[in-house]
Motif scaffolding. Structure first.
Motif, PDB file in Angstrom:
ATOM      1  N   VAL A  80       0.802  -1.213   0.000  1.00 56.03           N
ATOM      2  CA  VAL A  80       0.000   0.000   0.000  1.00 56.03           C
ATOM      3  C   VAL A  80       0.844   1.276   0.000  1.00 56.03           C
ATOM      4  CG1 VAL A  80      -1.443   1.297   1.595  1.00 56.03           C
ATOM      5  CG2 VAL A  80      -1.981  -1.080   1.074  1.00 56.03           C
ATOM      6  N   GLU A  81       1.931   1.258   0.767  1.00 56.94           N
ATOM      7  CA  GLU A  81       2.732   2.478   0.906  1.00 56.94           C
ATOM      8  C   GLU A  81       3.380   2.856  -0.422  1.00 56.94           C
ATOM      9  OE1 GLU A  81       3.790  -0.429   1.609  1.00 56.94           O
ATOM     10  OE2 GLU A  81       5.742  -0.435   0.625  1.00 56.94           O
ATOM     11  N   PHE A  84      -0.137   3.658  -3.275  1.00 59.34           N
ATOM     12  CA  PHE A  84      -0.873   4.922  -3.136  1.00 59.34           C
ATOM     13  C   PHE A  84       0.018   6.150  -3.229  1.00 59.34           C
ATOM     14  CE2 PHE A  84      -4.228   2.476  -0.576  1.00 59.34           C
ATOM     15  CZ  PHE A  84      -4.972   2.249  -1.717  1.00 59.34           C
ATOM     16  N   THR A  85       1.314   5.936  -3.259  1.00 59.03           N
ATOM     17  CA  THR A  85       2.210   7.095  -3.319  1.00 59.03           C
ATOM     18  C   THR A  85       2.990   7.141  -4.629  1.00 59.03           C
ATOM     19  OG1 THR A  85       4.071   5.891  -2.352  1.00 59.03           O
ATOM     20  CG2 THR A  85       2.558   7.004  -0.811  1.00 59.03           C
TER      21      THR A  85
END
Lengths: 187, 187
Positions: A80-81, A84-85
């Motif tokens: 996720v880190e 989404f970035t």
DNA sequence: GTGATTATTTATCATTTGTTAAAGGATTCG
DNA sequence: CGAATCCTTTAACAAATGATAAATAATCAC
């Protein structure tokens, strides 16, 4: 892919058009025990759903292999880190058994958000649920002992048969030796 | 509310209609140091934005006051595990200074998602960012020592002037005594 | 199947953290 | 201002965890 679409339906019903659009960006992947699915340093652009098998997200801290999470059949798994970035992930994904995934192309998925509000909503709900899991994990890590968390982990059926203790230890944030001690006391 | 809308714009531009709809469900709240904003056992139905001041989310574990997080001016604060599940929260929110919030009515907000896709997207992005923060927090808790995390916390300006050490200790997952020891070594 | 490799347990000792208690500072409120 | 309360530090001891090394068990590859 039936399992994945059943999973989607648990969050919300989808119209046939959205289902068809989703199906186009999914593909099935098979891996052998020990294989890596994604590597360090790559940006995460795929979301996986596990049909069968077990996977872990892990990384190296000061040369030591650390497991961040385990995922089982019926789980969604993504870094996720990075997803989404857009930043490269320092984590890798490895399977601990022969494992069958559905890979969802995240770039194509995010593009579908504009044309298919249902799909945007579906994944909003999926990731909100993931967010909640993660908040609960923090509580668990910070305010329960490693021993309590080990016992909670054991509730997962066959966990000990499927996952080496060294990965469980790093997941719990303790050394293998400490985990052995905890296990010894319980016998 | 200007600050909040500037915060929104950092995520995505919003059309005037969406802005007007958002404005209708927001209100300003002032609290005195030590006051509680939300209580244990209630379901979270409000999302807060801090205009000025400091707040913490906390709860009691075995009778001991544990701080889960701190939030400062410019931050969004919500008890996610309740907001997204509808379950009552076991956590409360308290302000550590006189604090000015914007309260966003979450029930009305979620209703706006149907009529205003822009708003659904905005909050999707906001909570995705929150999700990423939470994943990073897990890394930090599990794989950095309390001492490292204390030093990282100190980067926040005036933190020590604004937050009692006992709350910092429980946030770090250690006792007050341990935190005192860490601080003593550093001098 | 057998040897080599990897995983797990056990033991010993050092280090860290927790617990409890007491004392000194700081803050609050009448 | 002064008493009372709360916050923070320090000390002494207990308990838990880490590090290292060695022994045993399980698994893998040829």
């Amino acid at each position: 892919m039936t399992e994945l679409f059943r999973y989607f339906q648990k969050f919300m019903p989808l119209n046939p058009e959205s289902l068809a659009a989703l199906e186009k960006i999914c593909s099935v992947v098979h891996l052998k025990k020990g294989d890596n699915l994604q590597y360090f340093g790559q940006t995460c652009r795929t979301i996986y759903f596990i049909n069968s098998g077990v996977a872990r997200i892990y990384y190296y801290k000061d040369g030591v292999d650390i497991t961040e999470s385990f995922s089982f059949e019926g789980d969604i798994i993504a870094r996720v880190e990075s997803l989404f970035t857009g930043n490269p992930s320092q984590k890798a994904i490895q399977v601990l058994e022969d494992t069958c995934f559905v890979a969802i192309n995240a770039v194509q998925l995010f593009a579908l958000y504009d044309s298919h509000p249902q799909i945007e909503r579906l994944f909003r709900l999926i990731f909100e649920a993931g967010y909640v899991e993660t908040v609960k994990r923090i509580e668990s890590i910070q305010f329960h002992t490693a021993e309590d968390r080990y016992e909670a982990l054991l509730l997962k059926p066959n966990l000990l048969q499927r996952i080496p203790l060294k990965h469980i230890a790093s997941y719990l944030g303790i050394t293998q030796v400490s985990l052995s001690r905890i296990r010894a006391i319980q016998r």
